[in-house]
Design an enzyme around this catalytic site. Structure first.
Site, PDB file in Angstrom:
ATOM      1  N   GLU A 290     -26.232  11.099  14.896  1.00  0.00           N
ATOM      2  CA  GLU A 290     -26.252  12.121  13.846  1.00  0.00           C
ATOM      3  C   GLU A 290     -27.498  11.998  12.972  1.00  0.00           C
ATOM      4  OE1 GLU A 290     -22.136  13.856  12.563  1.00  0.00           O
ATOM      5  OE2 GLU A 290     -22.799  12.530  10.983  1.00  0.00           O
ATOM      6  N   HIS A 311     -18.229  -2.630  36.091  1.00  0.00           N
ATOM      7  CA  HIS A 311     -17.542  -2.104  37.269  1.00  0.00           C
ATOM      8  C   HIS A 311     -17.384  -0.587  37.203  1.00  0.00           C
ATOM      9  CE1 HIS A 311     -16.498  -6.167  38.731  1.00  0.00           C
ATOM     10  NE2 HIS A 311     -16.700  -6.434  37.451  1.00  0.00           N
ATOM     11  N   LYS A 425     -18.141  24.541  13.864  1.00  0.00           N
ATOM     12  CA  LYS A 425     -17.138  24.851  12.834  1.00  0.00           C
ATOM     13  C   LYS A 425     -17.060  26.356  12.584  1.00  0.00           C
ATOM     14  CE  LYS A 425     -17.807  20.675  10.137  1.00  0.00           C
ATOM     15  NZ  LYS A 425     -18.354  20.170   8.888  1.00  0.00           N
TER      16      LYS A 425
HETATM   17  O1  PA5 Z   1     -22.156  11.289   8.415  1.00  0.00           O
HETATM   18  C1  PA5 Z   1     -21.620  12.280   7.995  1.00  0.00           C
HETATM   19  O2  PA5 Z   1     -21.921  12.804   6.916  1.00  0.00           O
HETATM   20  C2  PA5 Z   1     -20.500  12.952   8.749  1.00  0.00           C
HETATM   21  O3  PA5 Z   1     -20.300  12.403  10.005  1.00  0.00           O
HETATM   22  C3  PA5 Z   1     -19.210  12.858   7.971  1.00  0.00           C
HETATM   23  O4  PA5 Z   1     -18.865  11.516   7.784  1.00  0.00           O
HETATM   24  C4  PA5 Z   1     -18.051  13.571   8.660  1.00  0.00           C
HETATM   25  O5  PA5 Z   1     -18.415  14.870   9.004  1.00  0.00           O
HETATM   26  C5  PA5 Z   1     -16.840  13.620   7.730  1.00  0.00           C
HETATM   27  O6  PA5 Z   1     -17.182  14.271   6.544  1.00  0.00           O
HETATM   28  P1  PA5 Z   1     -16.293  14.184   5.269  1.00  0.00           P
HETATM   29  O7  PA5 Z   1     -16.203  12.770   4.833  1.00  0.00           O
HETATM   30  O8  PA5 Z   1     -16.974  15.046   4.272  1.00  0.00           O
HETATM   31  O9  PA5 Z   1     -14.920  14.708   5.641  1.00  0.00           O
END
Ligand code: PA5
Length: 448
Positions: A290, A311, A425
């Site tokens: 990410e 394996h 989303k």
């Molecule tokens: O790193 C990030 O910002 C995302 O992966 C969030 O952790 C994830 O989308 C969850 O978001 P939130 O804590 O706002 O529900």
């Protein structure tokens, strides 16, 4: 502090010069991180969490965790992405492998289970089934307070808790971890009077394990959050020290992975030899995927659990396309030792192993694999730690976070945003009939 990054098994693939060429970009990245002059600089609060978190905050977390331990057999942690992976990684790494099957008395702490990280009906139905007849609490964790998956799960668990304990009883069993001011979860927590912890606004989800996001579930599971923070603090100091590649493990890792990437190694495989580290790999994948995967750039983070995956994925790693490299988390000692027995019949011809420990055999599997994979033209980076403890996990967490930030800057991306996560989303909302998404819904349906 025993923590080393060794890169000698990459030297057939990238020269020392090619690795050291990254020194000035790395130094610039450290400067930008320290002076808040790089991209995404309003999300740098994670850098000082280990040194700046007051003792009183840890005491507060421990007090809430103690209450959960005292009144609950199970803690349900609702969260997704950075709001659950760090806690799961640490808890799995420190827990009895079969803690779910132990009795509450054997476990001595609540079983921590996770919800809201998927939208699967069977998963959640089975979880409610598990909770039948058991006392439990819920930690609902969402930085934004608006993420769909955890919000849906919290609807379900709030109702379940309220029908089990009544509204007042449920309130005593719900802890919300969210933004200090904004978001639907903060609003709900204030209205309902839940116990809350705030996620600092300048700490993004995937960098938040050392806030209440990770610390509360980890403490509730009975683990030492002070040791975790101590390991992270020592690594924070490493990050603030001499940044020379070869001397500083963070710089060394950043330099070698970028040098390998430049040479067409687009996939990094994080390998471990201990099942308890599986979720450290999952946490790491989110952190790097990410953070770096932007602007059509970024190393693809993958993970394997050896020797099991030798394996399955072993064939591809040994012989497949040469666009990969491995980073191996090498652990010197296990907590326990088991000796391999002699067998009078020796039908499996394994008596040459008799008297050796499983860890010795596991180590030789690791060394044998290292030599085989390097001979098969897969560069290997080694991260050596002494043992898997709260302290070494703290080191690893901070190490990977800092290296990820430095590496993202070296790559030229903003490691602290995630614009690409939105696309699915909006499509999902449109397909589910959310008001205002009608046109998009038509467009998408035509493509289905
Ligand atoms: O790193 C990030 O910002 C995302 O992966 C969030 O952790 C994830 O989308 C969850 O978001 P939130 O804590 O706002 O529900």
């Amino acid at each position: 502090m025993s923590f080393q990054v060794l890169i000698h098994k990459t030297s057939d693939f990238v020269s020392s010069q090619e690795v050291h060429n990254y020194q000035s970009a790395i130094n610039q990245a450290y400067t930008d991180l320290a002076q808040h002059t790089g991209k995404g600089n309003d999300f740098l609060g994670w850098q000082t969490l280990p040194s700046a978190t007051p003792d009183s905050f840890l005491t507060e977390i421990e007090a809430v965790a103690a209450k959960i331990r005292q009144n609950s057999e199970i803690l349900v942690v609702i969260g997704i992405g950075g709001s659950y992976l760090g806690a799961k990684a640490v808890i799995d790494a420190l827990s009895h492998h079969f803690s779910a099957s132990l009795s509450a008395a054997q476990r001595k702490a609540p079983l921590v289970v996770f919800a809201g990280n998927n939208i699967c009906a069977d998963y959640h139905a089975d979880l409610f089934n598990l909770l039948e007849g058991k006392d439990y609490s819920v930690a609902v964790i969402s930085k934004s307070g608006t993420t769909t998956e955890p919000a849906i799960a919290f609807r379900l668990f709030k109702q379940h808790l309220e029908s089990k304990y009544g509204k007042a009883g449920a309130k005593e069993r719900i802890i919300a971890v969210t933004d200090p001011k904004s978001g639907a979860l903060r609003q709900l927590a204030t209205t309902e009077g839940y116990t809350t912890f705030s996620i600092p606004p300048d700490v993004g989800g995937r960098f938040s394990v050392l806030t209440a996001v990770g610390l509360l579930p980890i403490a509730a599971a009975g683990f030492d959050i002070r040791q975790l923070m101590a390991g992270a603090k020592d690594m924070e100091n490493v990050g603030n020290g001499d940044t020379t590649i070869g001397k500083n493990p963070i710089s060394t890792y950043v330099a070698v992975r970028n040098a390998l990437y430049k040479k067409g190694r687009y996939i990094e495989i994080l390998a471990n030899y201990h099942p308890r580290l599986q979720y450290l790999g999952e946490w790491w994948k989110q952190l790097y995927g990410e953070s770096e995967g932007k602007e059509h750039k970024g190393i693809f983070p993958a993970s394997v659990n050896f020797s099991c995956d030798l394996h399955s994925m072993g064939q591809l790693i040994q012989d497949g396309e040469r666009n990969i490299y491995e980073t191996v988390i090498s652990v010197a000692k296990t907590k326990q030792q088991i000796n391999i027995p002699n067998d009078a019949d020796n039908l499996d011809k394994l008596n040459f192993l008799a008297g050796k420990t499983l860890q010795e055999v596991n180590k030789m599997a690791e060394k044998g694999t290292l030599i085989a994979h390097v001979a098969g033209k897969v560069p290997n980076v080694l991260i050596e730690i002494d043992s898997i403890t709260a302290y070494s996990l703290g080191q690893l967490i901070y190490f990977f976070e800092k290296a990820c930030a430095v590496s993202g800057y070296v790559l030229g991306v903003n490691p602290f945003d995630q614009p690409g996560v939105e696309a699915y989303k909006t499509n999902m909302y449109a397909l589910l009939g959310k008001a205002g998404f009608e046109e998009l819904a038509k467009e998408i349906r035509a493509k289905l």
